[in-house]
Write an enzyme that holds these catalytic residues in place. Sequence first.
Site, PDB file in Angstrom:
ATOM      1  N   LYS A  66      23.009  13.828  26.842  1.00  0.00           N
ATOM      2  CA  LYS A  66      22.571  14.741  27.909  1.00  0.00           C
ATOM      3  C   LYS A  66      22.858  14.203  29.310  1.00  0.00           C
ATOM      4  CE  LYS A  66      18.946  17.302  25.582  1.00  0.00           C
ATOM      5  NZ  LYS A  66      17.582  17.802  25.674  1.00  0.00           N
ATOM      6  N   ASN A  87      21.953  20.221  29.033  1.00  0.00           N
ATOM      7  CA  ASN A  87      21.932  20.571  27.603  1.00  0.00           C
ATOM      8  C   ASN A  87      22.807  21.790  27.294  1.00  0.00           C
ATOM      9  OD1 ASN A  87      20.382  22.716  28.491  1.00  0.00           O
ATOM     10  ND2 ASN A  87      18.995  22.636  26.741  1.00  0.00           N
ATOM     11  N   GLY A 128       2.759  13.095  27.997  1.00  0.00           N
ATOM     12  CA  GLY A 128       4.081  12.496  27.817  1.00  0.00           C
ATOM     13  C   GLY A 128       4.891  12.566  29.090  1.00  0.00           C
ATOM     14  N   GLY A 130       8.586  11.560  28.919  1.00  0.00           N
ATOM     15  CA  GLY A 130       9.958  11.242  28.508  1.00  0.00           C
ATOM     16  C   GLY A 130      10.931  12.327  28.930  1.00  0.00           C
ATOM     17  N   TYR A 222       7.963  20.349  16.205  1.00  0.00           N
ATOM     18  CA  TYR A 222       7.980  21.494  15.280  1.00  0.00           C
ATOM     19  C   TYR A 222       8.211  21.078  13.833  1.00  0.00           C
ATOM     20  CZ  TYR A 222      12.996  21.130  16.108  1.00  0.00           C
ATOM     21  OH  TYR A 222      14.277  20.662  16.233  1.00  0.00           O
TER      22      TYR A 222
HETATM   23  P1  ATR Z   1      12.025  12.518  24.574  1.00  0.00           P
HETATM   24  O1  ATR Z   1      13.360  12.668  25.223  1.00  0.00           O
HETATM   25  O2  ATR Z   1      11.963  13.113  23.187  1.00  0.00           O
HETATM   26  O3  ATR Z   1      10.899  12.974  25.437  1.00  0.00           O
HETATM   27  P2  ATR Z   1      11.562   9.750  25.244  1.00  0.00           P
HETATM   28  O4  ATR Z   1      12.260   9.952  26.549  1.00  0.00           O
HETATM   29  O5  ATR Z   1      11.820   8.507  24.488  1.00  0.00           O
HETATM   30  O6  ATR Z   1      11.860  10.953  24.252  1.00  0.00           O
HETATM   31  O7  ATR Z   1       9.977   9.906  25.501  1.00  0.00           O
HETATM   32  C1  ATR Z   1       9.058   9.725  24.504  1.00  0.00           C
HETATM   33  C2  ATR Z   1       7.657  10.094  24.993  1.00  0.00           C
HETATM   34  O8  ATR Z   1       6.770   9.934  23.875  1.00  0.00           O
HETATM   35  C3  ATR Z   1       7.118   9.183  26.084  1.00  0.00           C
HETATM   36  O9  ATR Z   1       6.176   9.899  26.852  1.00  0.00           O
HETATM   37  C4  ATR Z   1       6.437   8.088  25.262  1.00  0.00           C
HETATM   38  O10 ATR Z   1       5.430   7.396  25.950  1.00  0.00           O
HETATM   39  P3  ATR Z   1       5.815   6.062  26.819  1.00  0.00           P
HETATM   40  O11 ATR Z   1       6.525   6.575  28.049  1.00  0.00           O
HETATM   41  O12 ATR Z   1       4.517   5.453  27.146  1.00  0.00           O
HETATM   42  O13 ATR Z   1       6.692   5.242  25.937  1.00  0.00           O
HETATM   43  C5  ATR Z   1       5.797   8.938  24.186  1.00  0.00           C
HETATM   44  N1  ATR Z   1       5.468   8.204  22.966  1.00  0.00           N
HETATM   45  C6  ATR Z   1       6.309   7.868  21.959  1.00  0.00           C
HETATM   46  N2  ATR Z   1       5.634   7.229  20.986  1.00  0.00           N
HETATM   47  C7  ATR Z   1       4.336   7.167  21.374  1.00  0.00           C
HETATM   48  C8  ATR Z   1       3.130   6.629  20.794  1.00  0.00           C
HETATM   49  N3  ATR Z   1       3.141   6.045  19.599  1.00  0.00           N
HETATM   50  N4  ATR Z   1       1.971   6.779  21.492  1.00  0.00           N
HETATM   51  C9  ATR Z   1       1.952   7.391  22.690  1.00  0.00           C
HETATM   52  N5  ATR Z   1       3.050   7.904  23.283  1.00  0.00           N
HETATM   53  C10 ATR Z   1       4.229   7.790  22.650  1.00  0.00           C
END
Ligand code: ATR
Length: 279
Positions: A66, A87, A128, A130, A222
């Site tokens: 992306k 995307n 979240g 991310g 989902y």
């Molecule tokens: P995406 O593109 O799918 O959003 P990403 O950029 O890796 O993937 O982001 C993952 C998100 O899930 C983040 O908000 C991450 O929290 P952190 O920024 O603190 O890492 C969150 N996340 C993933 N696993 C987690 C867990 N076990 N507990 C809490 N938050 C989690």
Amino acid sequence: MTYKLGLIGHPIGHSLSPWIHQQFLDLAELNGEYKLYEGDREALPSVLKHLKETGIDGFNVTVPYKQVIVDYLDEIDNDAEILSAVNTVINRDGKWKGYSTDGEGYVRSLKEPYPTLLNSKTSVLLLGAGGAARGIYRALNGQGVDTVDIANRSQDKAEDLLSLRLDEVKSSVLSYQQAEEQLAKYDLIVQTTSVGMKPNIKDQVIQLDNISKDAVVSDIVYQPIMTQLLQDASGRGANIHHGHAMLLYQGQLAFEKWTGKNLDVAHLVNKLENKLRGE
Ligand code: ATR
């Protein structure tokens, strides 16, 4: 004409996009194909060269390309540039332009069942920070809501999101514990992390003890369709919104950009649900 469409990413073998776009082509009574173009990072330049040569009309871009796709575009839409994520790519007379339909697709999917939810009094909690959260945060800011607070495990990543905020929208960064404590004030709670996704289907990012019964809880996960968080919300009498609806509406928006057809796809939400359940 026969539309040449597709998806690039890695891995994408299980993508539902070919099925979704075939539904759209049928609905629009258009001829076309939507193919998967899978390749690792090394293969990406030759995959894109092939798409250029075959004159693909448009394609979607998913993980992990992306951001890197930007280097191959002739033009980029303002929002996609701000988000540094693309995307959807459209071919206009041989020139490729990149868009991000994630956030707007999400908002469309939400407005279909809840048309009045987003207004000047609405308080939103985003869980979240991310890649998925960025587009949704930006799009929610554009809806004229009162507040979009962000809770994330690592608070510095949530702070980074604030640069996408629009001036008139209130926005604070919270810990998950603070979010749980003040949960009653939110009208919409949007779960954007991977927590609760198969195989860890019992996981839930926050507890909902303090939720308002009028609130909507939305989970972009989902698989499974009914996540633990959504089960919990539903059990407490709150409203729910499923992640597969977002998937469908992101596709609808991309399809609209490629073909100019704005399709009514509401009836496909259940069909996609059946497909995901393997029926
Ligand atoms: P995406 O593109 O799918 O959003 P990403 O950029 O890796 O993937 O982001 C993952 C998100 O899930 C983040 O908000 C991450 O929290 P952190 O920024 O603190 O890492 C969150 N996340 C993933 N696993 C987690 C867990 N076990 N507990 C809490 N938050 C989690």
